[in-house]
Design a protein around this motif. Sequence first.
Motif, PDB file in Angstrom:
ATOM      1  N   LYS A   8      -8.855   3.181  -5.177  1.00  0.00           N
ATOM      2  CA  LYS A   8      -7.501   2.634  -5.237  1.00  0.00           C
ATOM      3  C   LYS A   8      -6.631   3.186  -4.100  1.00  0.00           C
ATOM      4  O   LYS A   8      -5.874   2.443  -3.478  1.00  0.00           O
ATOM      5  CB  LYS A   8      -6.873   2.956  -6.588  1.00  0.00           C
ATOM      6  CG  LYS A   8      -5.503   2.353  -6.761  1.00  0.00           C
ATOM      7  CD  LYS A   8      -5.049   2.476  -8.190  1.00  0.00           C
ATOM      8  CE  LYS A   8      -3.670   1.983  -8.479  1.00  0.00           C
ATOM      9  NZ  LYS A   8      -3.043   1.100  -7.607  1.00  0.00           N
ATOM     10  N   ILE A  11      -7.681   1.452  -0.886  1.00  0.00           N
ATOM     11  CA  ILE A  11      -7.246   0.054  -0.880  1.00  0.00           C
ATOM     12  C   ILE A  11      -5.764  -0.026  -0.508  1.00  0.00           C
ATOM     13  O   ILE A  11      -5.364  -0.860   0.308  1.00  0.00           O
ATOM     14  CB  ILE A  11      -7.526  -0.629  -2.236  1.00  0.00           C
ATOM     15  CG1 ILE A  11      -9.028  -0.873  -2.382  1.00  0.00           C
ATOM     16  CG2 ILE A  11      -6.766  -1.944  -2.371  1.00  0.00           C
ATOM     17  CD1 ILE A  11      -9.465  -1.398  -3.720  1.00  0.00           C
ATOM     18  N   ASP A  12      -4.966   0.854  -1.083  1.00  0.00           N
ATOM     19  CA  ASP A  12      -3.531   0.872  -0.758  1.00  0.00           C
ATOM     20  C   ASP A  12      -3.297   1.189   0.720  1.00  0.00           C
ATOM     21  O   ASP A  12      -2.462   0.569   1.374  1.00  0.00           O
ATOM     22  CB  ASP A  12      -2.791   1.882  -1.632  1.00  0.00           C
ATOM     23  CG  ASP A  12      -2.710   1.453  -3.084  1.00  0.00           C
ATOM     24  OD1 ASP A  12      -2.946   0.253  -3.363  1.00  0.00           O
ATOM     25  OD2 ASP A  12      -2.423   2.317  -3.942  1.00  0.00           O
ATOM     26  N   LYS A  15      -4.407  -1.858   2.827  1.00  0.00           N
ATOM     27  CA  LYS A  15      -3.418  -2.939   2.720  1.00  0.00           C
ATOM     28  C   LYS A  15      -2.214  -2.680   3.614  1.00  0.00           C
ATOM     29  O   LYS A  15      -1.668  -3.597   4.218  1.00  0.00           O
ATOM     30  CB  LYS A  15      -2.946  -3.091   1.273  1.00  0.00           C
ATOM     31  CG  LYS A  15      -3.902  -3.823   0.387  1.00  0.00           C
ATOM     32  CD  LYS A  15      -3.338  -3.937  -1.020  1.00  0.00           C
ATOM     33  CE  LYS A  15      -4.311  -4.621  -1.948  1.00  0.00           C
ATOM     34  NZ  LYS A  15      -3.811  -4.660  -3.335  1.00  0.00           N
ATOM     35  N   LYS A  16      -1.819  -1.437   3.702  1.00  0.00           N
ATOM     36  CA  LYS A  16      -0.631  -1.101   4.484  1.00  0.00           C
ATOM     37  C   LYS A  16      -0.912  -1.022   5.979  1.00  0.00           C
ATOM     38  O   LYS A  16      -0.148  -1.534   6.792  1.00  0.00           O
ATOM     39  CB  LYS A  16      -0.065   0.239   4.002  1.00  0.00           C
ATOM     40  CG  LYS A  16       1.243   0.607   4.641  1.00  0.00           C
ATOM     41  CD  LYS A  16       1.825   1.850   4.023  1.00  0.00           C
ATOM     42  CE  LYS A  16       3.175   2.133   4.647  1.00  0.00           C
ATOM     43  NZ  LYS A  16       3.809   3.294   4.060  1.00  0.00           N
ATOM     44  N   PRO A  19      -4.784  -4.603   6.929  1.00  0.00           N
ATOM     45  CA  PRO A  19      -5.221  -5.514   5.866  1.00  0.00           C
ATOM     46  C   PRO A  19      -6.417  -6.390   6.228  1.00  0.00           C
ATOM     47  O   PRO A  19      -7.146  -6.834   5.347  1.00  0.00           O
ATOM     48  CB  PRO A  19      -3.979  -6.361   5.587  1.00  0.00           C
ATOM     49  CG  PRO A  19      -3.045  -6.121   6.703  1.00  0.00           C
ATOM     50  CD  PRO A  19      -3.419  -4.842   7.356  1.00  0.00           C
ATOM     51  N   GLU A  20      -6.644  -6.602   7.504  1.00  0.00           N
ATOM     52  CA  GLU A  20      -7.783  -7.433   7.911  1.00  0.00           C
ATOM     53  C   GLU A  20      -9.125  -6.796   7.542  1.00  0.00           C
ATOM     54  O   GLU A  20     -10.130  -7.488   7.395  1.00  0.00           O
ATOM     55  CB  GLU A  20      -7.728  -7.729   9.419  1.00  0.00           C
ATOM     56  CG  GLU A  20      -7.967  -6.554  10.342  1.00  0.00           C
ATOM     57  CD  GLU A  20      -6.763  -5.638  10.544  1.00  0.00           C
ATOM     58  OE1 GLU A  20      -6.946  -4.597  11.188  1.00  0.00           O
ATOM     59  OE2 GLU A  20      -5.666  -5.943  10.056  1.00  0.00           O
ATOM     60  N   LEU A  22      -9.918  -5.512   4.739  1.00  0.00           N
ATOM     61  CA  LEU A  22     -10.268  -5.765   3.336  1.00  0.00           C
ATOM     62  C   LEU A  22     -11.233  -6.931   3.173  1.00  0.00           C
ATOM     63  O   LEU A  22     -11.845  -7.085   2.127  1.00  0.00           O
ATOM     64  CB  LEU A  22      -9.007  -6.024   2.509  1.00  0.00           C
ATOM     65  CG  LEU A  22      -8.276  -4.783   2.036  1.00  0.00           C
ATOM     66  CD1 LEU A  22      -6.995  -5.161   1.313  1.00  0.00           C
ATOM     67  CD2 LEU A  22      -9.145  -3.936   1.146  1.00  0.00           C
ATOM     68  N   THR A  23     -11.382  -7.739   4.204  1.00  0.00           N
ATOM     69  CA  THR A  23     -12.327  -8.856   4.139  1.00  0.00           C
ATOM     70  C   THR A  23     -13.686  -8.486   4.727  1.00  0.00           C
ATOM     71  O   THR A  23     -14.637  -9.260   4.609  1.00  0.00           O
ATOM     72  CB  THR A  23     -11.771 -10.079   4.896  1.00  0.00           C
ATOM     73  OG1 THR A  23     -11.506  -9.705   6.253  1.00  0.00           O
ATOM     74  CG2 THR A  23     -10.487 -10.576   4.242  1.00  0.00           C
TER      75      THR A  23
END
Length: 106
Positions: A8, A11-12, A15-16, A19-20, A22-23
């Motif tokens: 977690k 991930i945070d 994202k900040k 974010p690219e 995450l794929t």
Amino acid sequence: MTKPNYKKIFIDIIKKKCPEKLTDSTVLNRLNNLNTSLDIIEFNEYLFPVANVKSIKSNQRLKSFDDKSIMKILIYQKQNELSNSELANKFKLSRNSIQKWKKIFK
């Protein structure tokens, strides 16, 4: 004491900051396999490979290792026939920490 939910947390951060990523399937796969302290450190270095000297020094003070990671490091040393200094340079540790671990775990 419960251990933090590193998945977690990462991930945070992703994202900040980026974010690219995450794929990216490699990132997601590694994110799902964060079991030991060593895994977490390696994943962090994978995500953010370029770090300045100041951040490296401050991060060194915050590192902690679980027993499983310590054993992996000591086994790595034995398999590759490394001295404490060489192992310390490889994993960015102090020689004193390695010597202390050897006394405790052997």
